[in-house]
Design a protein around this motif. Structure first.
Motif, PDB file in Angstrom:
ATOM      1  N   SER A  50      23.667 -23.824  20.155  1.00 55.37           N
ATOM      2  CA  SER A  50      23.233 -24.946  19.331  1.00 55.37           C
ATOM      3  C   SER A  50      22.445 -25.920  20.187  1.00 55.37           C
ATOM      4  O   SER A  50      22.874 -26.257  21.296  1.00 55.37           O
ATOM      5  CB  SER A  50      24.450 -25.651  18.721  1.00 55.37           C
ATOM      6  N   VAL A  51      21.330 -26.367  19.656  1.00 54.91           N
ATOM      7  CA  VAL A  51      20.459 -27.262  20.412  1.00 54.91           C
ATOM      8  C   VAL A  51      19.808 -28.236  19.436  1.00 54.91           C
ATOM      9  O   VAL A  51      19.612 -27.913  18.258  1.00 54.91           O
ATOM     10  CB  VAL A  51      19.405 -26.449  21.197  1.00 54.91           C
ATOM     11  N   GLN A  52      19.478 -29.391  19.949  1.00 55.46           N
ATOM     12  CA  GLN A  52      18.794 -30.370  19.106  1.00 55.46           C
ATOM     13  C   GLN A  52      17.310 -30.042  19.018  1.00 55.46           C
ATOM     14  O   GLN A  52      16.734 -29.425  19.933  1.00 55.46           O
ATOM     15  CB  GLN A  52      18.985 -31.768  19.680  1.00 55.46           C
ATOM     16  N   ALA A  53      16.713 -30.459  17.934  1.00 66.71           N
ATOM     17  CA  ALA A  53      15.274 -30.266  17.747  1.00 66.71           C
ATOM     18  C   ALA A  53      14.513 -30.867  18.934  1.00 66.71           C
ATOM     19  O   ALA A  53      14.853 -31.959  19.400  1.00 66.71           O
ATOM     20  CB  ALA A  53      14.819 -30.903  16.448  1.00 66.71           C
ATOM     21  N   LEU A  89      11.954 -26.583  20.156  1.00 65.78           N
ATOM     22  CA  LEU A  89      12.609 -25.912  19.040  1.00 65.78           C
ATOM     23  C   LEU A  89      12.638 -26.783  17.798  1.00 65.78           C
ATOM     24  O   LEU A  89      12.740 -28.021  17.875  1.00 65.78           O
ATOM     25  CB  LEU A  89      14.027 -25.506  19.440  1.00 65.78           C
ATOM     26  N   THR A 148      16.149 -21.800  13.450  1.00 67.55           N
ATOM     27  CA  THR A 148      17.534 -21.371  13.307  1.00 67.55           C
ATOM     28  C   THR A 148      17.601 -19.978  12.697  1.00 67.55           C
ATOM     29  O   THR A 148      17.042 -19.729  11.627  1.00 67.55           O
ATOM     30  CB  THR A 148      18.305 -22.370  12.426  1.00 67.55           C
ATOM     31  N   VAL A 167      19.371 -24.856  15.473  1.00 68.03           N
ATOM     32  CA  VAL A 167      18.628 -26.052  15.867  1.00 68.03           C
ATOM     33  C   VAL A 167      18.849 -27.125  14.804  1.00 68.03           C
ATOM     34  O   VAL A 167      18.609 -26.890  13.623  1.00 68.03           O
ATOM     35  CB  VAL A 167      17.130 -25.748  16.009  1.00 68.03           C
TER      36      VAL A 167
END
Length: 126
Positions: free
Chosen positions: A10-13, A88, A93, A125
């Protein structure tokens, strides 16, 4: 041939991820390796591919329009494959799969031309 993906999460935009495809048992008949992704309810989409056959196309890379300029595909001397994804977006996603193709012919994004698939790694994301 066995392909195992890792590196999802999981990653932030706006963030980055590097996906890894650990490959074993590859043969000289493999001419293309690629990354695909599939979001819920969506068709499997070609993300990127790299030519691996012993011909004039060796090392050529191909990218889908949705990731052009944000993704970099590469391989190391062990045959492992990588996908660096930058900037991203939430629409990135999906479950990301690596695949290997032994057949010749067809476009790089034609997933039904690929013979061997990994189990996938989830990228989210938000």
């Amino acid at each position: 041939v066995q392909l195992v993906e890792s590196g999802g999460g999981s990653v932030q935009a706006g963030g980055s991820l590097k996906l890894v495809c650990a490959a074993s048992g590859l043969t000289s008949s493999t001419n293309l390796m690629g990354w695909f992704r599939q979001a819920p309810g969506q068709r499997r989409e070609g993300v990127a591919a790299i030519a691996t056959g012993a011909d004039r196309l060796y090392g050529n890379t191909y990218y889908g329009d949705s990731v052009q300029g944000r993704a970099t595909i590469s391989r190391d001397n062990s045959g492992n494959m990588y996908l660096q994804m930058d900037r991203l977006k939430p629409e990135d996603t999906a479950i990301y799969y690596c695949a290997a193709r032994n057949k010749y012919g067809g476009y790089w994004y034609q997933y039904d031309r690929f013979d061997v698939w990994g189990r996938g790694t989830q990228v989210t994301v938000s």
